[in-house]
Design a protein around this motif. Structure first.
Motif, mmCIF file in Angstrom:
data_model
loop_
_atom_site.group_PDB
_atom_site.id
_atom_site.type_symbol
_atom_site.label_atom_id
_atom_site.label_comp_id
_atom_site.label_asym_id
_atom_site.label_seq_id
_atom_site.Cartn_x
_atom_site.Cartn_y
_atom_site.Cartn_z
ATOM 1 N N ARG A 138 21.761 -39.185 -36.259
ATOM 2 C CA ARG A 138 20.761 -39.844 -36.330
ATOM 3 C C ARG A 138 19.243 -38.071 -36.354
ATOM 4 O O ARG A 138 17.733 -39.073 -35.605
ATOM 5 C CB ARG A 138 20.724 -40.109 -34.466
ATOM 6 C CG ARG A 138 19.519 -40.681 -34.331
ATOM 7 C CD ARG A 138 19.321 -40.979 -32.606
ATOM 8 N NE ARG A 138 20.339 -42.336 -32.498
ATOM 9 C CZ ARG A 138 20.791 -42.965 -31.351
ATOM 10 N NH1 ARG A 138 20.428 -42.071 -29.813
ATOM 11 N NH2 ARG A 138 21.374 -43.812 -31.382
ATOM 12 N N GLY A 139 19.649 -37.897 -37.477
ATOM 13 C CA GLY A 139 18.206 -36.926 -38.167
ATOM 14 C C GLY A 139 18.684 -35.733 -37.063
ATOM 15 O O GLY A 139 17.664 -34.914 -36.734
ATOM 16 N N GLN A 140 19.293 -35.394 -35.562
ATOM 17 C CA GLN A 140 18.938 -34.554 -34.627
ATOM 18 C C GLN A 140 19.449 -32.978 -35.174
ATOM 19 O O GLN A 140 20.968 -32.949 -35.824
ATOM 20 C CB GLN A 140 19.596 -34.980 -32.969
ATOM 21 C CG GLN A 140 19.296 -35.682 -32.587
ATOM 22 C CD GLN A 140 20.015 -36.590 -31.295
ATOM 23 O OE1 GLN A 140 19.521 -36.546 -30.570
ATOM 24 N NE2 GLN A 140 21.048 -37.189 -31.359
ATOM 25 N N ARG A 141 18.241 -32.043 -35.010
ATOM 26 C CA ARG A 141 19.434 -30.614 -34.711
ATOM 27 C C ARG A 141 19.543 -29.565 -34.320
ATOM 28 O O ARG A 141 18.974 -28.648 -34.257
ATOM 29 C CB ARG A 141 19.224 -30.609 -36.612
ATOM 30 C CG ARG A 141 20.030 -28.866 -37.371
ATOM 31 C CD ARG A 141 19.630 -28.917 -38.424
ATOM 32 N NE ARG A 141 19.948 -27.680 -39.075
ATOM 33 C CZ ARG A 141 19.014 -27.023 -39.916
ATOM 34 N NH1 ARG A 141 18.151 -27.240 -40.463
ATOM 35 N NH2 ARG A 141 20.174 -25.664 -40.425
ATOM 36 N N PRO A 142 20.275 -30.277 -33.142
ATOM 37 C CA PRO A 142 19.805 -29.220 -31.923
ATOM 38 C C PRO A 142 20.216 -27.539 -32.347
ATOM 39 O O PRO A 142 21.339 -26.990 -33.649
ATOM 40 C CB PRO A 142 21.072 -29.856 -31.049
ATOM 41 C CG PRO A 142 22.695 -30.633 -32.070
ATOM 42 C CD PRO A 142 21.420 -30.718 -33.238
ATOM 43 N N ILE A 143 20.057 -26.443 -31.772
ATOM 44 C CA ILE A 143 19.877 -25.227 -32.138
ATOM 45 C C ILE A 143 19.725 -24.380 -30.937
ATOM 46 O O ILE A 143 18.680 -24.217 -30.297
ATOM 47 C CB ILE A 143 19.004 -24.569 -32.998
ATOM 48 C CG1 ILE A 143 18.662 -25.361 -34.557
ATOM 49 C CG2 ILE A 143 19.046 -22.972 -33.185
ATOM 50 C CD1 ILE A 143 17.880 -25.019 -35.695
ATOM 51 N N ASP A 144 21.251 -23.417 -30.615
ATOM 52 C CA ASP A 144 21.566 -22.970 -30.098
ATOM 53 C C ASP A 144 21.179 -23.255 -28.054
ATOM 54 O O ASP A 144 20.288 -23.290 -27.316
ATOM 55 C CB ASP A 144 20.029 -21.827 -29.636
ATOM 56 C CG ASP A 144 21.301 -20.637 -31.179
ATOM 57 O OD1 ASP A 144 22.296 -20.910 -31.409
ATOM 58 O OD2 ASP A 144 20.151 -19.902 -31.797
ATOM 59 N N GLU A 145 21.747 -24.956 -28.217
ATOM 60 C CA GLU A 145 21.491 -25.549 -26.899
ATOM 61 C C GLU A 145 23.031 -25.392 -26.127
ATOM 62 O O GLU A 145 23.853 -25.166 -26.774
ATOM 63 C CB GLU A 145 20.795 -27.317 -27.605
ATOM 64 C CG GLU A 145 19.476 -27.414 -27.589
ATOM 65 C CD GLU A 145 18.641 -28.190 -27.945
ATOM 66 O OE1 GLU A 145 19.488 -29.103 -27.808
ATOM 67 O OE2 GLU A 145 18.009 -28.339 -28.614
ATOM 68 N N ALA A 146 22.702 -26.375 -25.172
ATOM 69 C CA ALA A 146 24.065 -25.837 -24.198
ATOM 70 C C ALA A 146 24.279 -27.389 -24.074
ATOM 71 O O ALA A 146 23.945 -28.547 -24.703
ATOM 72 C CB ALA A 146 23.754 -25.407 -22.545
ATOM 73 N N VAL A 147 26.195 -27.872 -24.892
ATOM 74 C CA VAL A 147 26.350 -28.692 -24.566
ATOM 75 C C VAL A 147 25.859 -29.721 -23.424
ATOM 76 O O VAL A 147 25.959 -30.939 -23.250
ATOM 77 C CB VAL A 147 27.976 -29.053 -24.678
ATOM 78 C CG1 VAL A 147 28.506 -30.297 -24.666
ATOM 79 C CG2 VAL A 147 28.278 -28.406 -25.686
ATOM 80 N N VAL A 148 26.612 -28.486 -21.605
ATOM 81 C CA VAL A 148 25.979 -29.231 -20.705
ATOM 82 C C VAL A 148 25.465 -27.987 -19.948
ATOM 83 O O VAL A 148 26.324 -27.173 -19.909
ATOM 84 C CB VAL A 148 27.210 -29.350 -19.980
ATOM 85 C CG1 VAL A 148 26.594 -29.316 -18.495
ATOM 86 C CG2 VAL A 148 28.686 -30.640 -20.941
ATOM 87 N N ALA A 149 24.268 -28.791 -19.683
ATOM 88 C CA ALA A 149 23.293 -27.494 -19.165
ATOM 89 C C ALA A 149 23.900 -26.899 -17.696
ATOM 90 O O ALA A 149 24.920 -27.444 -16.772
ATOM 91 C CB ALA A 149 21.950 -27.960 -18.588
ATOM 92 N N GLY A 150 23.828 -25.513 -17.522
ATOM 93 C CA GLY A 150 25.002 -24.843 -16.641
ATOM 94 C C GLY A 150 25.986 -24.955 -16.754
ATOM 95 O O GLY A 150 26.825 -24.862 -15.378
ATOM 96 N N GLY A 151 27.045 -25.549 -17.521
ATOM 97 C CA GLY A 151 28.247 -25.307 -17.932
ATOM 98 C C GLY A 151 29.194 -24.331 -17.689
ATOM 99 O O GLY A 151 28.335 -23.467 -18.321
ATOM 100 N N PRO A 152 30.421 -24.027 -17.355
ATOM 101 C CA PRO A 152 31.086 -22.950 -18.260
ATOM 102 C C PRO A 152 30.242 -22.882 -19.687
ATOM 103 O O PRO A 152 30.131 -23.618 -20.028
ATOM 104 C CB PRO A 152 32.077 -23.517 -17.864
ATOM 105 C CG PRO A 152 32.553 -24.094 -16.844
ATOM 106 C CD PRO A 152 31.142 -25.030 -17.247
#
Length: 213
Positions: free
Chosen positions: A94-108
């Motif tokens: 879909r053209g997204q390119r996240p960089i250094d982002e959490a898969v699950v915010a606050g997750g282990p």
């Protein structure tokens, strides 16, 4: 109930061996009397985890194995750990390119596979299927799904899951390519070995299968 997932093609490829192999492995396992559901995941951050979550709710599996392609690897890679990090070298479908982002915010920071990966490795070696324990599932959509899976299963008692990366198929490569590949039937049989081992093995084997670097 066993749930197998593979991915749609990405990165300009016309096919994804993970989805083809998952469908073939399901045929093998069903002939052996197992109940198996298969789901093709989009190669898209966020959407892939959502589709996976819907499949978990719909099928209520006892064992989940997600499968993805790792072009350039020479063997089935039994992934040990999923990390809470999206860091995309290339855009998703879909053209997204996240960089250094959490898969699950606050997750282990990470989750380990709950499948018996070393027992599976031993059984794959017995069957003559090239395999290894891998210490990284990358930081692309495969790891995104692996982490999302293990995060979802953390609250589901008795449900085990994990991830396997598979090589290119020979037909994906030019005739003169030096990149490794593996036939579809070998990949599918390998996935079936991992599932059989997971059904039969509640406590994993313990032997050296780590990495120096």
């Amino acid at each position: 109930m066993i749930l197998l997932t593979g991915f749609e093609p990405f990165g300009g490829e016309s096919l994804n061996p993970s989805w083809l192999a998952v469908q073939r492995a399901a045929e093998i396992l069903r002939r052996e009397g197992h109940t198996v559901a298969t789901v093709e995941l989009p190669c898209v951050f966020g959407d892939s985890a959502k589709v996976l979550g819907e499949a978990l709710r719909e099928h209520g599996p006892a064992i989940v194995l997600s499968v993805g392609m790792a072009g350039g690897r020479s063997r089935l890679s039994l992934e040990r750990v999923a990390i809470n990090c999206d860091d995309a070298r290339i855009p998703d479908n879909r053209g997204q390119r996240p960089i250094d982002e959490a898969v699950v915010a606050g997750g282990p920071a990470a989750y380990f596979s709950t499948l018996p990966i070393k027992a599976a490795l031993r059984n794959l070696q017995i069957e003559g299927i090239r395999a290894e324990v891998s210490q990284t599932a990358g930081t692309y959509v495969c790891n995104h799904v692996f982490y999302a899976l293990m995060h979802a299963l953390a609250s589901k008692e008795g449900v085990r899951g994990g991830f396997v990366h598979v090589p290119y198929l020979p037909e994906q490569l030019p005739v003169d390519s030096s990149l490794p590949s593996m036939p579809l039937e070998s990949i599918a049989q390998g996935i079936a070995v991992v599932i059989r081992t997971s059904i039969q093995t509640m406590v994993d084997d313990k032997f050296a299968a780590g990495a120096v670097h």
